[in-house]
Design a protein around this motif. Sequence first.
Motif, PDB file in Angstrom:
ATOM      1  N   TYR A  52       0.694  -1.089   0.122  1.00  0.00           N
ATOM      2  CA  TYR A  52      -0.551  -0.156   0.155  1.00  0.00           C
ATOM      3  C   TYR A  52       0.823   1.176   0.270  1.00  0.00           C
ATOM      4  O   TYR A  52       2.117   1.482   0.895  1.00  0.00           O
ATOM      5  N   GLU A  53       0.420   2.804  -1.237  1.00  0.00           N
ATOM      6  CA  GLU A  53       1.478   3.363  -1.093  1.00  0.00           C
ATOM      7  C   GLU A  53       0.566   4.935  -0.517  1.00  0.00           C
ATOM      8  O   GLU A  53      -0.724   4.844  -0.584  1.00  0.00           O
ATOM      9  N   GLY A  54       1.424   5.525   0.065  1.00  0.00           N
ATOM     10  CA  GLY A  54       0.807   7.186   1.002  1.00  0.00           C
ATOM     11  C   GLY A  54       1.999   8.113   1.275  1.00  0.00           C
ATOM     12  O   GLY A  54       3.164   7.174   0.950  1.00  0.00           O
ATOM     13  N   TRP A  55       1.497   8.795   1.847  1.00  0.00           N
ATOM     14  CA  TRP A  55       2.669  10.473   2.262  1.00  0.00           C
ATOM     15  C   TRP A  55       2.649   9.490   3.692  1.00  0.00           C
ATOM     16  O   TRP A  55       1.303   9.970   4.816  1.00  0.00           O
ATOM     17  N   ILE A  56       4.311   9.254   4.725  1.00  0.00           N
ATOM     18  CA  ILE A  56       3.951  10.035   5.979  1.00  0.00           C
ATOM     19  C   ILE A  56       5.180  11.009   5.869  1.00  0.00           C
ATOM     20  O   ILE A  56       5.934  11.118   5.370  1.00  0.00           O
ATOM     21  N   ASP A  57       4.840  11.850   7.077  1.00  0.00           N
ATOM     22  CA  ASP A  57       5.927  13.281   7.513  1.00  0.00           C
ATOM     23  C   ASP A  57       7.335  12.300   8.086  1.00  0.00           C
ATOM     24  O   ASP A  57       7.666  10.916   8.452  1.00  0.00           O
ATOM     25  N   ASN A  58       8.537  12.835   7.348  1.00  0.00           N
ATOM     26  CA  ASN A  58       9.576  12.275   7.327  1.00  0.00           C
ATOM     27  C   ASN A  58      10.302  12.465   8.675  1.00  0.00           C
ATOM     28  O   ASN A  58      11.250  11.433   9.270  1.00  0.00           O
ATOM     29  N   LYS A  59       9.029  12.930  10.011  1.00  0.00           N
ATOM     30  CA  LYS A  59       9.984  13.150  11.470  1.00  0.00           C
ATOM     31  C   LYS A  59       9.285  11.633  11.767  1.00  0.00           C
ATOM     32  O   LYS A  59       9.555  11.898  13.200  1.00  0.00           O
ATOM     33  N   GLN A  60       8.777  10.998  11.670  1.00  0.00           N
ATOM     34  CA  GLN A  60       8.037   9.934  11.943  1.00  0.00           C
ATOM     35  C   GLN A  60       8.428   8.218  11.520  1.00  0.00           C
ATOM     36  O   GLN A  60       7.829   7.803  11.447  1.00  0.00           O
ATOM     37  N   TYR A  61       9.571   8.335  10.840  1.00  0.00           N
ATOM     38  CA  TYR A  61      10.165   7.352  10.744  1.00  0.00           C
ATOM     39  C   TYR A  61      11.692   7.266  10.689  1.00  0.00           C
ATOM     40  O   TYR A  61      11.903   8.379  10.784  1.00  0.00           O
ATOM     41  N   LEU A  62      12.413   6.218  10.611  1.00  0.00           N
ATOM     42  CA  LEU A  62      13.701   5.909  10.391  1.00  0.00           C
ATOM     43  C   LEU A  62      14.168   5.551   9.356  1.00  0.00           C
ATOM     44  O   LEU A  62      13.903   4.170   9.376  1.00  0.00           O
ATOM     45  N   GLU A  63      15.355   5.788   8.603  1.00  0.00           N
ATOM     46  CA  GLU A  63      15.491   4.921   7.521  1.00  0.00           C
ATOM     47  C   GLU A  63      17.115   4.060   7.889  1.00  0.00           C
ATOM     48  O   GLU A  63      17.071   4.171   8.784  1.00  0.00           O
ATOM     49  N   ILE A  64      16.382   3.097   7.029  1.00  0.00           N
ATOM     50  CA  ILE A  64      17.311   2.111   7.156  1.00  0.00           C
ATOM     51  C   ILE A  64      18.008   1.482   5.814  1.00  0.00           C
ATOM     52  O   ILE A  64      17.866   1.806   4.904  1.00  0.00           O
ATOM     53  N   ASN A  65      19.011   0.154   5.897  1.00  0.00           N
ATOM     54  CA  ASN A  65      19.126   0.358   4.769  1.00  0.00           C
ATOM     55  C   ASN A  65      18.841  -1.258   4.111  1.00  0.00           C
ATOM     56  O   ASN A  65      18.141  -1.712   4.773  1.00  0.00           O
ATOM     57  N   GLU A  66      19.042  -1.636   2.537  1.00  0.00           N
ATOM     58  CA  GLU A  66      18.284  -2.576   2.114  1.00  0.00           C
ATOM     59  C   GLU A  66      18.582  -3.949   2.603  1.00  0.00           C
ATOM     60  O   GLU A  66      17.279  -4.771   2.686  1.00  0.00           O
ATOM     61  N   GLU A  67      20.015  -4.269   2.638  1.00  0.00           N
ATOM     62  CA  GLU A  67      20.046  -5.543   3.571  1.00  0.00           C
ATOM     63  C   GLU A  67      18.999  -5.714   4.433  1.00  0.00           C
ATOM     64  O   GLU A  67      18.095  -6.856   4.655  1.00  0.00           O
ATOM     65  N   ASN A  68      19.122  -4.806   5.715  1.00  0.00           N
ATOM     66  CA  ASN A  68      17.930  -4.969   7.125  1.00  0.00           C
ATOM     67  C   ASN A  68      16.215  -4.991   6.557  1.00  0.00           C
ATOM     68  O   ASN A  68      15.564  -5.380   6.767  1.00  0.00           O
ATOM     69  N   TYR A  69      16.185  -4.002   5.392  1.00  0.00           N
ATOM     70  CA  TYR A  69      14.256  -3.974   5.202  1.00  0.00           C
ATOM     71  C   TYR A  69      14.398  -4.930   4.563  1.00  0.00           C
ATOM     72  O   TYR A  69      13.131  -6.097   4.444  1.00  0.00           O
ATOM     73  N   LYS A  70      15.182  -5.794   3.423  1.00  0.00           N
ATOM     74  CA  LYS A  70      14.444  -7.397   2.619  1.00  0.00           C
ATOM     75  C   LYS A  70      15.091  -8.071   4.247  1.00  0.00           C
ATOM     76  O   LYS A  70      13.919  -9.285   3.566  1.00  0.00           O
ATOM     77  N   SER A  71      15.667  -7.993   4.711  1.00  0.00           N
ATOM     78  CA  SER A  71      15.706  -9.305   6.063  1.00  0.00           C
ATOM     79  C   SER A  71      14.227  -8.522   6.892  1.00  0.00           C
ATOM     80  O   SER A  71      13.360 -10.812   7.316  1.00  0.00           O
ATOM     81  N   ILE A  72      13.892  -7.674   6.881  1.00  0.00           N
ATOM     82  CA  ILE A  72      12.614  -7.583   8.206  1.00  0.00           C
ATOM     83  C   ILE A  72      11.326  -8.152   7.240  1.00  0.00           C
ATOM     84  O   ILE A  72      10.488  -8.955   7.158  1.00  0.00           O
ATOM     85  N   ALA A  73      11.719  -7.525   5.921  1.00  0.00           N
ATOM     86  CA  ALA A  73       9.913  -7.646   5.253  1.00  0.00           C
ATOM     87  C   ALA A  73       9.654  -9.252   4.763  1.00  0.00           C
ATOM     88  O   ALA A  73       8.645  -9.530   4.768  1.00  0.00           O
ATOM     89  N   LYS A  74      11.273 -10.214   4.707  1.00  0.00           N
ATOM     90  CA  LYS A  74      10.862 -11.186   3.878  1.00  0.00           C
ATOM     91  C   LYS A  74      10.993 -12.559   5.400  1.00  0.00           C
ATOM     92  O   LYS A  74      10.461 -13.528   4.821  1.00  0.00           O
ATOM     93  N   SER A  75      10.666 -12.177   6.383  1.00  0.00           N
ATOM     94  CA  SER A  75      10.589 -13.015   7.823  1.00  0.00           C
ATOM     95  C   SER A  75       8.622 -13.296   7.761  1.00  0.00           C
ATOM     96  O   SER A  75       8.295 -12.306   8.017  1.00  0.00           O
ATOM     97  N   GLN A  76       9.146 -14.385   9.023  1.00  0.00           N
ATOM     98  CA  GLN A  76       7.908 -14.105   9.074  1.00  0.00           C
ATOM     99  C   GLN A  76       7.445 -13.797  10.925  1.00  0.00           C
ATOM    100  O   GLN A  76       8.149 -13.278  11.685  1.00  0.00           O
ATOM    101  N   PRO A  77       5.962 -12.369  10.074  1.00  0.00           N
ATOM    102  CA  PRO A  77       5.759 -11.448  11.299  1.00  0.00           C
ATOM    103  C   PRO A  77       5.877 -11.962  12.828  1.00  0.00           C
ATOM    104  O   PRO A  77       5.501 -12.851  12.957  1.00  0.00           O
ATOM    105  N   ILE A  78       6.594 -11.273  13.883  1.00  0.00           N
ATOM    106  CA  ILE A  78       6.547 -11.775  15.232  1.00  0.00           C
ATOM    107  C   ILE A  78       5.369 -10.526  15.496  1.00  0.00           C
ATOM    108  O   ILE A  78       6.153  -8.867  14.918  1.00  0.00           O
ATOM    109  N   LEU A  79       4.906  -9.913  16.032  1.00  0.00           N
ATOM    110  CA  LEU A  79       3.100  -9.637  16.522  1.00  0.00           C
ATOM    111  C   LEU A  79       3.416  -8.855  18.082  1.00  0.00           C
ATOM    112  O   LEU A  79       2.931 -10.410  18.654  1.00  0.00           O
TER     113      LEU A  79
END
Length: 249
Positions: A52-79
């Motif tokens: 899903y796409e949309g706009w968020i405030d730049n002050k309300q998230y942290l940048e991460i690198n591609e490796e960390n993004y892919k690692s979290i995105a591909k893992s089974q969610p822990i909720l």
Amino acid sequence: MQYGICNLGIVPMRFESSDKSELVSQVLYGEVFKVLEKRKKWSRIRIAFDKYEGWIDNKQYLEINEENYKSIAKSQPILSSDLLEYISDSNGNIYTIPLGSSLNGLELLNHKFDGNQLSKIQDRSNLIKTAFLYLNAPYLWGGKTPFGIDCSGFTQMVYKINGYKLKRDASQQATQGEALSFIEESEPGDLAFFDNAEGNIIHVGIIMEDNYIIHAHGNVRIDRLDHIGIYNVETNTHTHKLRVIKKVI
């Protein structure tokens, strides 16, 4: 391409890059996303879980690198599995997080969590139990939490907490699963979709036993379901016209 993670409990996702713009969804704690476009104050993002796409405030998230993004995105969610929990940082600061927040990035964010969590696919019989956690939550267009939720946010979060993926909007969810011919073929946990006079899917709810349905309409509530649609016994009227019933799992 840039990537980010939500480090706050609930972040509004808007249709346009303005605080006055329509709320289209929310980003919950721990969710990761691609940054498709970055401006001075706003970023257009695509959430990894449902695209899903949309706009968020730049002050309300942290940048991460591609490796960390892919690692979290591909893992089974822990909720997180309680209505409201909290995480703490290395300085002892506390942040509240709502039901269904992602805990996969705790180490990356240097946060601690001591509450209850789910990390496996649950039996479909648990769907209704989870749905009841949201009972009486107020309706909020674009909402995804017990403090405010819309119809498709409700169904998506109930399925997500149990380990299943639904798309974000009701019309998108209606493209998933197998259509059933009759209400009598449905089981608790199946999804019922409803349309307007133009034939557009505008509402969704979760079928319960004995021709009842739980859905977000004013608040998360339980109503009767028949071959016409949703029947409100308080007003003695049908509030939604049934279009299709889908078995997703």
